[in-house]
Motif scaffolding. Structure first.
Motif, PDB file in Angstrom:
ATOM      1  N   PHE A 451       0.840  -1.188   0.000  1.00 15.46           N
ATOM      2  CA  PHE A 451       0.000   0.000   0.000  1.00 15.46           C
ATOM      3  C   PHE A 451       0.883   1.249   0.000  1.00 15.46           C
ATOM      4  O   PHE A 451       0.627   2.208  -0.726  1.00 15.46           O
ATOM      5  N   ILE A 454       2.407   1.755  -3.394  1.00 15.76           N
ATOM      6  CA  ILE A 454       1.442   2.300  -4.344  1.00 15.76           C
ATOM      7  C   ILE A 454       1.229   3.786  -4.085  1.00 15.76           C
ATOM      8  O   ILE A 454       1.231   4.610  -5.012  1.00 15.76           O
ATOM      9  N   MET A 455       1.058   4.148  -2.844  1.00 12.53           N
ATOM     10  CA  MET A 455       0.848   5.552  -2.512  1.00 12.53           C
ATOM     11  C   MET A 455       2.077   6.378  -2.860  1.00 12.53           C
ATOM     12  O   MET A 455       1.968   7.496  -3.384  1.00 12.53           O
ATOM     13  N   PHE A 458       2.099   7.013  -6.390  1.00 11.55           N
ATOM     14  CA  PHE A 458       1.166   8.083  -6.735  1.00 11.55           C
ATOM     15  C   PHE A 458       1.811   9.437  -6.545  1.00 11.55           C
ATOM     16  O   PHE A 458       1.701  10.329  -7.389  1.00 11.55           O
TER      17      PHE A 458
ATOM     18  N   MET B 107     -12.019   1.946   2.532  1.00 16.68           N
ATOM     19  CA  MET B 107     -10.643   1.701   2.162  1.00 16.68           C
ATOM     20  C   MET B 107      -9.857   1.181   3.355  1.00 16.68           C
ATOM     21  O   MET B 107      -9.101   0.208   3.250  1.00 16.68           O
ATOM     22  N   MET B 111      -8.051  -2.478   3.736  1.00 13.54           N
ATOM     23  CA  MET B 111      -6.623  -2.630   3.982  1.00 13.54           C
ATOM     24  C   MET B 111      -6.367  -3.397   5.266  1.00 13.54           C
ATOM     25  O   MET B 111      -5.508  -4.266   5.337  1.00 13.54           O
ATOM     26  N   ALA B 275      -4.898  -5.147  -6.220  1.00 14.71           N
ATOM     27  CA  ALA B 275      -5.151  -4.082  -5.246  1.00 14.71           C
ATOM     28  C   ALA B 275      -4.737  -2.737  -5.816  1.00 14.71           C
ATOM     29  O   ALA B 275      -5.324  -1.713  -5.476  1.00 14.71           O
ATOM     30  N   PHE B 276      -3.734  -2.766  -6.682  1.00 12.46           N
ATOM     31  CA  PHE B 276      -3.315  -1.520  -7.322  1.00 12.46           C
ATOM     32  C   PHE B 276      -4.493  -0.885  -8.040  1.00 12.46           C
ATOM     33  O   PHE B 276      -4.735   0.314  -7.949  1.00 12.46           O
ATOM     34  N   VAL B 279      -6.967   0.573  -5.487  1.00 16.67           N
ATOM     35  CA  VAL B 279      -6.439   1.761  -4.824  1.00 16.67           C
ATOM     36  C   VAL B 279      -6.578   2.966  -5.745  1.00 16.67           C
ATOM     37  O   VAL B 279      -6.948   4.049  -5.306  1.00 16.67           O
ATOM     38  N   ILE B 280      -6.296   2.766  -7.028  1.00 18.85           N
ATOM     39  CA  ILE B 280      -6.422   3.882  -7.966  1.00 18.85           C
ATOM     40  C   ILE B 280      -7.854   4.408  -7.976  1.00 18.85           C
ATOM     41  O   ILE B 280      -8.092   5.613  -7.836  1.00 18.85           O
ATOM     42  N   PHE B 283      -8.895   5.983  -4.676  1.00 21.98           N
ATOM     43  CA  PHE B 283      -8.129   7.219  -4.503  1.00 21.98           C
ATOM     44  C   PHE B 283      -8.751   8.349  -5.298  1.00 21.98           C
ATOM     45  O   PHE B 283      -8.953   9.456  -4.796  1.00 21.98           O
TER      46      PHE B 283
END
Lengths: 516, 390, 74
Positions: A451, A454-455, A458, B107, B111, B275-276, B279-280, B283
């Motif tokens: 996680f 990924i963040m 970003f 979210m 997680m 999961a990517f 998450v996108i 987000f």
């Protein structure tokens, strides 16, 4: 390298001369000038001053001044001194005073090649110290300088930093004129224009802008000009100084100006409408504006066959990902997501990490820092010891660390692959932010696992997408998505399919392949 | 990013933002929720929601076209005055606030339960919130461009997911079709419709930043349609691969789907790769709502800057999220039973009122210079086709 | 207790990050809005860290639509 003092930027163009020498007129008396020159230069013994006297007159009729080592002494003798020596007696006496300066110059000095007039002491010094020969005539308010420069410079050789297998191997040298000539030879079009400015109070470095008129966007050009003229600094020793002073995003890790040592690279980018900035004294040429994908392109892509070039380019993108993320992925998976690995791999990894006292993050950190130390050391090492130390570094340290139980073998593999993939990037300036960010990603991975990665990814992408290079978005053509530009971004279309010039050029001449 | 900045996003980026926002958190929770009501007909629920969503997209497009790149708040204020307009707009922002709470809590639950059980919930929300704030502060241009770049990645991952699951489809899972009648299907469609499509009313806040002056109908609908297709396929695949029983009991069926992917015994457990994708989408939906909240608040209070509100708002959001989700069951109960009505009221009725206002009410003389005048344009309104059985 | 200090540190950090710019640009209206929100946020967060029970915002939603019963009974 001492830090250069840097005053506030202003938009005045007055960076050519030190204040005290500007606007001081040249004394009509030759002797006074010579005395002044000698005093200002502190009696430096490479300043050669030769006077010409005419018979019967005490004061010198003329003098030739040059710097030994910067000028071609033989040419000075032959073309300047001898001519003056022969011609001056005929004009001496009252004639020399009354003769108009311009016509005298035309008469006497035309045989010596291009001659310019020098109106004040400041520009006299600049020309003198650039290697020109200064000719002073009695009674004239102007001096004249003849371009007779010659010095020992490096030959045009193969580049050591940017090697190519297929394609031209010439690389730039430290002499500005040689560099511009290398580019001229590639583009024999009258629309290849250049403008030169002088930057730096003390170094008075010549900086040349080269661009193809009609292809380069005028706003970008004007922006480059404005930023260059706003630089107020003591000295420019390398294009890196200029890069730092004119770039858009001062605090970003990522370079937004491209630099290269290869003339064919520069020529290719000029054909795409970009502007080249050449700096006297350095082989590194800057190119603005630039895009992210430019850093992944190598000149060889364009000379090899299309399929191979596209594959290589995709490989480069993959390598950057590996180089950036591999250690963090290792940390994330072994710390947070162990169930993602197949059972056999998990068992062997667990067995390896059995005796290691550190958590994965510290292991990775230690190995990466060690590798960075090795790499920096390898750069500066004398060539003789270099080989031995690299053997020591890789085999001994790596192997010994594993056997001592400080790191696990998998970690050494991870670090090596990471390090090697960094070198696939053709542009060195892009590999630096990758190396730095690798550590940041490792930290995030250790805290938040996948996680976190990924963040973090970003945040990285956000930063890249917010960057602009001289007004052009940095991440074009990926975004904003420009369909025709994608021909050269992630892969390379065959030459016969690339019809259009990229968006960085003006629209007036956007097709490369002409039907006629 | 100040309200009057001249950041512009292209229409393509606009459509992509809408698409990602539509998929949003629905991709995680909708299979379960629709299956709770309609069991094996969950895909029919989703289909129904899809069509309703398209119609709603038409409504939003009608508003967006008429806005002519004026900000939503300005349009409302010009017609309702300072106080009523402000209150009206604050309602809109309030629902955005609540929506962010739902997104953050989903979210964080996901997680915590699936990927990182040992990490405290607060830390996850804090971290996610920090990145949202960073994204907002970089400006709309930056995250719109990032969306444009991530879009093919997203689609690629989605296609990969679908293709890799094809071998495991069991068609009998779909049967019997409509065994329990039409009513459960509608019951299941309601939350899907609300969460996926109605909550995207906040796209109206993005309209002032879209380049050009043309109509946005095509792009809004494009976003809704592509997003809707993705959601529909997800629900369909969930039904076909997992079967209704499993869909109902597992909280995150799509995650279970990803876990089920097996390629020759070595590419297993790639759910973290999937999961990517999620998450996108989560987000971006959170980001758009956060954008609505922050920029909207700045507009209502006539502030010149909105960047400084981000951190305090983040803190408030975090606290409310943690307080609002003591456990999954209470949260789910509220989400399924009450929240769709909340969505409908604030994100559908309010926009309908806005549409009426924009069409029928002549604007008051503008207090700020340089507003574009809008005349009355008699045009037919589009009624949403919602079965209202009560 | 330490968590409350952490919250206060966060608030101080936010203040240090934003306030100088706002003051320099003389945007006092914005500064006041910022401070109000920051105050609310800090207070709420500290209360959360002290593990006092705060009202659940979703109860508001439930209350608003309490007449709906459960949506299942359509």
């Amino acid at each position: 390298m001492q830090r250069q003092p840097f005053t506030n930027r202003s938009s005045s163009n007055d960076n050519q001369m030190l204040p005290e020498y500007a606007n001081i007129p040249i004394d009509p008396s030759v002797e006074n000038n010579l005395v002044r020159l000698k005093r200002d230069m502190g009696g430096s013994d490479d300043l050669i001053m030769r006077q010409i006297h005419n018979e019967g007159i005490n004061t010198a009729a003329a003098a030739v001044v040059y710097i030994d080592g910067l000028s071609n002494a033989m040419a000075i003798n032959q073309y300047i001194f001898d001519v003056l020596d022969y011609s001056l007696p005929r004009y001496d006496g009252e004639d020399m005073m009354t003769l108009d300066a311009g016509s005298l110059a035309k008469k006497l000095l035309n045989g010596m090649g291009p001659v310019r007039t020098v109106t004040d002491l400041g520009s006299l010094y600049k020309n003198l110290l650039s290697g020109q020969a200064i000719i002073m005539l009695r009674g004239h308010q102007y001096a004249y300088c003849a371009d007779i420069r010659e010095w020992k410079g490096r030959d045009v050789t193969e580049s050591t930093n940017q090697t190519s297998i297929r394609g031209p191997r010439e690389s730039f040298t430290e002499t500005l004129r040689t560099n511009t000539s290398l580019i001229r030879r590639k583009i024999k079009d009258p629309r290849l224009w250049m403008e030169t400015v002088t930057i730096g109070h003390m170094t008075k470095t010549d900086v040349t802008l080269m661009y193809i008129n009609g292809l380069a966007k005028p706003d970008v050009l004007q922006l480059v000009r404005d930023r260059l003229s706003a630089i107020k600094i003591d000295g420019i020793l390398d294009s890196g100084y200029i890069e730092e002073l004119i770039e858009d995003n001062k605090w970003s890790l990522f370079p937004t100006i491209f630099n290269t040592e290869l003339p064919d690279n520069v020529a290719g980018q000029l054909l795409e409408g970009r502007v080249a900035i050449l700096v006297e004294g350095t082989p590194n040429v800057l190119i603005a504006p630039t895009q992210m994908v430019t850093f992944f392109q190598s000149t060889e892509d364009y000379y090899q066959r299309t399929f191979y070039a596209s594959l290589l380019r995709i490989l480069r993108f993959g390598s950057v990902f590996i180089s950036l993320l591999f250690p963090s992925l290792y940390i994330a998976i072994t710390t947070f997501h162990r169930d993602m690995l197949p059972a056999s791999l998990l068992i062997s990894l667990a067995a390896q990490r059995e005796g290691v006292p550190f958590p994965a993050f510290f292991e990775a950190l230690i190995m990466e820092i060690t590798f960075e130390i090795l790499r920096e050391a390898g750069l500066r090492m004398p060539r003789a010891i270099g080989q031995a130390v690299s053997v020591v570094g890789t085999l001994v340290i790596g192997q010994a660390a594993v056997e001592a139980g400080i790191v696990s073998a998998a970690m050494v593999i991870v670090v090596s692959i990471t390090a090697i993939s960094t070198f696939t990037l053709p542009a060195y300036s892009m590999s630096i932010p990758v190396r730095i960010l690798r550590f940041a990603f490792m930290g995030v991975a250790a805290s938040f696992g996948l996680f976190g990665i990924i963040m973090g990814f970003f945040v990285l992408m956000l930063h890249l997408c917010a960057l602009r290079s001289f007004g052009e978005p940095f991440m074009a053509p990926l975004s904003p998505f420009i369909k025709t530009d994608m021909q050269d971004a992630l892969f390379r279309l065959p030459r016969w399919l690339m019809f259009k010039r990229p968006e960085t050029s003006l629209k007036t001449d956007s097709s490369r392949i002409r039907k006629n | 990013m100040s309200i009057y900045s001249n950041a512009k996003i292209s229409v393509r980026q606009f459509a992509i933002l809408i698409m990602i926002g539509t998929v949003g958190d629905s991709i995680l929770i909708m299979p379960t929720i629709t299956a709770a009501s309609s069991k094996q007909d969950a895909w029919l629920s989703m289909l129904l929601a899809f069509f309703a969503g398209i119609l709603t997209g038409g409504i939003f497009a009608a508003i967006a076209n008429r806005l002519q790149r004026v900000s939503l708040y300005e349009a409302i204020r010009q017609r309702l005055g300072l106080w009523f307009g402000g209150f009206f707009f604050l309602l809109f922002i309030f629902s955005s606030f609540m929506c962010i709470l739902t997104l953050l809590s989903e979210m964080s639950q996901f997680m915590t339960t699936q990927l990182m059980p040992e990490t405290p919930v607060n830390a996850i929300i804090l971290f996610f919130g920090a990145v949202i704030i960073i994204a907002y502060r970089y400006g709309i241009e930056a995250y719109a461009r990032m969306g444009e770049i991530l879009f093919p990645v997203m689609m690629g991952l989605f296609v990969l997911l679908v293709v890799l699951l094809m071998p495991q489809i069991k068609w009998p899972n779909m049967l019997p079709i409509m065994a329990r009648g039409f009513l459960p299907i509608i019951n299941g469609a309601l939350p899907a419709y609300c969460t996926g499509f109605v909550e995207m009313a906040v796209l109206l806040m993005l309209v002032p930043y879209v380049e050009g002056n043309g109509k946005l109908t095509k792009h809004i609908l494009k976003g809704f349609i592509v997003g809707g297709i993705i959601l529909f396929l997800i629900v369909l695949i969930s039904v076909l691969v997992l079967g209704p029983a499993l869909m109902e009991t597992k909280y995150y069926p799509t995650f279970v789907l990803a876990q089920k992917i097996m390629i020759g015994h070595f590419l297993e457990r790639i759910e973290a790769v999937m999961a990517f994708l999620w998450v996108i989408t989560v987000f971006y939906k959170t980001l758009i709502h956060f954008f609505t909240l922050t920029t909207g608040l700045a507009q209502v209070f006539r502030l010149k800057e909105s960047k400084m509100l981000t951190i305090p708002l983040g803190m408030i959001l975090l606290v409310c999220t943690v307080v609002g989700t003591p456990n999954i069951t209470t949260y789910n109960q509220i989400l399924i039973d009450y929240y769709p009505w909340f969505d409908l009221t604030f994100f559908l009725v309010l926009p309908l009122i806005m549409l009426f206002l924009i069409i029928a009410v002549k604007q008051k003389p503008p207090k700020v210079q340089g507003q574009q005048p809008q005349g009355q344009q008699p045009q037919g309104q589009q009624q949403p086709q919602q079965p209202q059985k009560n | 207790m330490t968590s409350v200090l952490a919250v206060l540190a966060l608030a101080a950090g936010a203040f240090w990050l934003e306030a100088p710019g706002l003051i320099r640009r003389q945007q006092f209206r914005e500064l006041s809005a910022f401070l109000v929100l920051l105050l609310i946020g800090t207070v709420l967060y500290s209360l959360l860290m002290l593990q006092l029970s705060l009202p659940n915002p979703f109860m508001l939603v439930k209350w608003m639509f309490r007449w709906m019963g459960t949506a299942k009974s359509f």
